[in-house]
Design a protein around this motif. Structure first.
Motif, PDB file in Angstrom:
ATOM      1  N   ASN A 287     -45.606 -85.936  38.505  1.00 38.89           N
ATOM      2  CA  ASN A 287     -45.511 -86.767  39.712  1.00 38.89           C
ATOM      3  C   ASN A 287     -46.418 -86.249  40.818  1.00 38.89           C
ATOM      4  N   THR A 288     -46.497 -84.936  40.953  1.00 33.31           N
ATOM      5  CA  THR A 288     -47.403 -84.355  41.952  1.00 33.31           C
ATOM      6  C   THR A 288     -48.842 -84.763  41.681  1.00 33.31           C
ATOM      7  N   LEU A 289     -49.251 -84.700  40.416  1.00 31.85           N
ATOM      8  CA  LEU A 289     -50.611 -85.089  40.052  1.00 31.85           C
ATOM      9  C   LEU A 289     -50.840 -86.584  40.268  1.00 31.85           C
ATOM     10  N   LEU A 290     -49.839 -87.403  39.966  1.00 33.30           N
ATOM     11  CA  LEU A 290     -49.969 -88.843  40.196  1.00 33.30           C
ATOM     12  C   LEU A 290     -50.143 -89.142  41.680  1.00 33.30           C
ATOM     13  N   ARG A 291     -49.380 -88.475  42.517  1.00 36.64           N
ATOM     14  CA  ARG A 291     -49.502 -88.692  43.965  1.00 36.64           C
ATOM     15  C   ARG A 291     -50.874 -88.241  44.461  1.00 36.64           C
ATOM     16  N   GLN A 292     -51.361 -87.141  43.921  1.00 40.81           N
ATOM     17  CA  GLN A 292     -52.658 -86.609  44.352  1.00 40.81           C
ATOM     18  C   GLN A 292     -53.823 -87.471  43.871  1.00 40.81           C
ATOM     19  N   ASN A 293     -53.605 -88.209  42.776  1.00 41.71           N
ATOM     20  CA  ASN A 293     -54.682 -88.999  42.168  1.00 41.71           C
ATOM     21  C   ASN A 293     -54.382 -90.495  42.168  1.00 41.71           C
ATOM     22  N   LYS A 294     -53.547 -90.933  43.092  1.00 41.71           N
ATOM     23  CA  LYS A 294     -53.098 -92.328  43.098  1.00 41.71           C
ATOM     24  C   LYS A 294     -54.239 -93.321  43.284  1.00 41.71           C
ATOM     25  N   ASP A 295     -55.335 -92.892  43.900  1.00 42.70           N
ATOM     26  CA  ASP A 295     -56.435 -93.806  44.152  1.00 42.70           C
ATOM     27  C   ASP A 295     -57.237 -94.128  42.897  1.00 42.70           C
ATOM     28  N   LEU A 296     -56.947 -93.463  41.787  1.00 43.85           N
ATOM     29  CA  LEU A 296     -57.603 -93.802  40.525  1.00 43.85           C
ATOM     30  C   LEU A 296     -57.194 -95.200  40.064  1.00 43.85           C
ATOM     31  N   ALA A 297     -55.994 -95.611  40.432  1.00 40.08           N
ATOM     32  CA  ALA A 297     -55.501 -96.948  40.095  1.00 40.08           C
ATOM     33  C   ALA A 297     -55.726 -97.889  41.276  1.00 40.08           C
ATOM     34  N   ASP A 298     -55.475 -99.166  41.055  1.00 41.74           N
ATOM     35  CA  ASP A 298     -55.662-100.163  42.103  1.00 41.74           C
ATOM     36  C   ASP A 298     -54.446-100.300  42.999  1.00 41.74           C
ATOM     37  N   GLY A 299     -53.313 -99.758  42.546  1.00 46.10           N
ATOM     38  CA  GLY A 299     -52.097 -99.761  43.336  1.00 46.10           C
ATOM     39  C   GLY A 299     -51.187 -98.647  42.868  1.00 46.10           C
ATOM     40  N   PHE A 300     -50.376 -98.137  43.768  1.00 49.59           N
ATOM     41  CA  PHE A 300     -49.491 -97.013  43.456  1.00 49.59           C
ATOM     42  C   PHE A 300     -48.183 -97.197  44.194  1.00 49.59           C
ATOM     43  N   ILE A 301     -47.071 -96.944  43.481  1.00 51.85           N
ATOM     44  CA  ILE A 301     -45.757 -96.987  44.115  1.00 51.85           C
ATOM     45  C   ILE A 301     -44.966 -95.766  43.687  1.00 51.85           C
TER      46      ILE A 301
ATOM     47  N   GLY B  83     -61.316-105.690  32.826  1.00 50.16           N
ATOM     48  CA  GLY B  83     -61.367-106.541  33.999  1.00 50.16           C
ATOM     49  C   GLY B  83     -60.061-106.728  34.734  1.00 50.16           C
ATOM     50  N   SER B  84     -59.075-105.895  34.438  1.00 48.91           N
ATOM     51  CA  SER B  84     -57.767-105.997  35.092  1.00 48.91           C
ATOM     52  C   SER B  84     -57.615-104.960  36.191  1.00 48.91           C
ATOM     53  N   LYS B  85     -56.846-105.309  37.202  1.00 51.32           N
ATOM     54  CA  LYS B  85     -56.346-104.308  38.131  1.00 51.32           C
ATOM     55  C   LYS B  85     -55.108-103.670  37.504  1.00 51.32           C
ATOM     56  N   ILE B  86     -54.857-102.414  37.825  1.00 55.78           N
ATOM     57  CA  ILE B  86     -53.696-101.735  37.252  1.00 55.78           C
ATOM     58  C   ILE B  86     -52.983-100.933  38.323  1.00 55.78           C
ATOM     59  N   TYR B  87     -51.660-101.109  38.373  1.00 60.54           N
ATOM     60  CA  TYR B  87     -50.812-100.398  39.315  1.00 60.54           C
ATOM     61  C   TYR B  87     -49.979 -99.372  38.541  1.00 60.54           C
ATOM     62  N   ILE B  88     -49.773 -98.214  39.142  1.00 61.00           N
ATOM     63  CA  ILE B  88     -49.020 -97.152  38.476  1.00 61.00           C
ATOM     64  C   ILE B  88     -47.866 -96.681  39.357  1.00 61.00           C
ATOM     65  N   SER B  89     -46.982 -95.901  38.749  1.00 57.05           N
ATOM     66  CA  SER B  89     -45.798 -95.405  39.452  1.00 57.05           C
ATOM     67  C   SER B  89     -45.533 -93.954  39.072  1.00 57.05           C
ATOM     68  N   THR B  90     -44.855 -93.257  39.957  1.00 59.57           N
ATOM     69  CA  THR B  90     -44.305 -91.962  39.591  1.00 59.57           C
ATOM     70  C   THR B  90     -43.186 -92.148  38.571  1.00 59.57           C
ATOM     71  N   VAL B  91     -42.802 -91.052  37.928  1.00 57.05           N
ATOM     72  CA  VAL B  91     -41.745 -91.063  36.915  1.00 57.05           C
ATOM     73  C   VAL B  91     -40.401 -90.853  37.597  1.00 57.05           C
ATOM     74  N   MET B  92     -39.475 -91.771  37.363  1.00 58.13           N
ATOM     75  CA  MET B  92     -38.154 -91.689  37.989  1.00 58.13           C
ATOM     76  C   MET B  92     -37.303 -90.615  37.321  1.00 58.13           C
ATOM     77  N   PRO B  93     -36.227 -90.165  37.973  1.00 54.00           N
ATOM     78  CA  PRO B  93     -35.311 -89.189  37.362  1.00 54.00           C
ATOM     79  C   PRO B  93     -34.758 -89.688  36.039  1.00 54.00           C
ATOM     80  N   PHE B  94     -34.419 -88.746  35.137  1.00 51.19           N
ATOM     81  CA  PHE B  94     -34.040 -89.152  33.780  1.00 51.19           C
ATOM     82  C   PHE B  94     -32.717 -88.590  33.280  1.00 51.19           C
ATOM     83  N   GLY B  95     -31.836 -88.187  34.141  1.00 49.87           N
ATOM     84  CA  GLY B  95     -30.512 -87.774  33.682  1.00 49.87           C
ATOM     85  C   GLY B  95     -30.545 -86.503  32.856  1.00 49.87           C
TER      86      GLY B  95
END
Length: 202
Positions: A142-156, A112-124
């Motif tokens: 990250n490409t797949l996350l951007r293409q499928n961002k609507d699977l979550a309730d929010g995306f940044i 019953g929760s909304k869930i927001y996701i993010s791309t993976v930041m650079p890692f040195g």
């Protein structure tokens, strides 16, 4: 992950006193798909990294509360740990990582929760021999996350926010502790500000 949690909490508690509660369930070294890597040279041999996110998500997040909104930031360690600690059978594909995130999203929605996701930041990992391979996984994920961002309730897209304009593979100078992966105080403030503007102040 207090680098962004602390300033985010401070702002929200000031703006919405008594109306909102934040929980920090961040786990240092955690991965989406795999349990802790065995690491000979550190105390506990890597057990501090804990079980895989897909195994512990429901228990960790829903044990004592039923959050309305969840923000999940995962993936860096999945890209690097299998390579860094010579666990070749634990080097994931981007598609497998997306499946893991989708599993977590499904669990949140079932609870019953909304869930927001993010791309993976650079890692040195500037001089590490595995860096290019790990970076390829990150970019593909990250490409797949951007293409499928609507699977979550929010995306940044935090990758886009913190990376260098002149070199997308690295975090901006002045936003990390010197290792290119862990945000410093200023980096945390910028991430918190991005989350506020994206999810809370619209």
């Amino acid at each position: 992950m207090s680098f962004y949690f602390d300033p985010l909490q401070a702002y929200l508690y000031e703006k919405y006193p008594g109306k909102i509660t934040l929980f920090n369930c961040g786990i240092g070294g955690n991965r989406i798909l795999y349990d802790d890597c065995y690491v000979e040279e550190i105390p506990g041999h890597g057990k501090c990294f804990g079980r895989a996110g897909i195994k512990r998500f429901a228990e960790d997040v829903y044990k004592d509360t039923d959050p309305d909104i969840i923000f999940i930031m995962e993936g860096i360690n999945d890209c690097t740990h299998g390579l860094a600690f010579h666990a070749e059978n634990e080097v994931p594909s981007a598609a497998a990582l997306l499946e893991g995130i989708c599993s977590i999203i499904k669990t949140a929605h079932q609870k019953g929760s909304k869930i927001y996701i993010s791309t993976v930041m650079p890692f040195g990992c500037y001089q590490e021999p595995f860096r290019n391979q790990a970076e390829q996984i990150r970019e593909e994920f990250n490409t797949l996350l951007r293409q499928n961002k609507d699977l979550a309730d929010g995306f940044i897209d935090l990758d886009e926010i913190v990376r260098k304009p002149e070199d997308k593979h690295f975090m901006k100078d002045g936003l990390h502790l010197g290792d290119g992966v862990h945000p410093n105080k200023e980096g945390g403030k910028q991430i918190a500000s991005a989350l506020l503007n994206k999810f809370f102040l619209q």
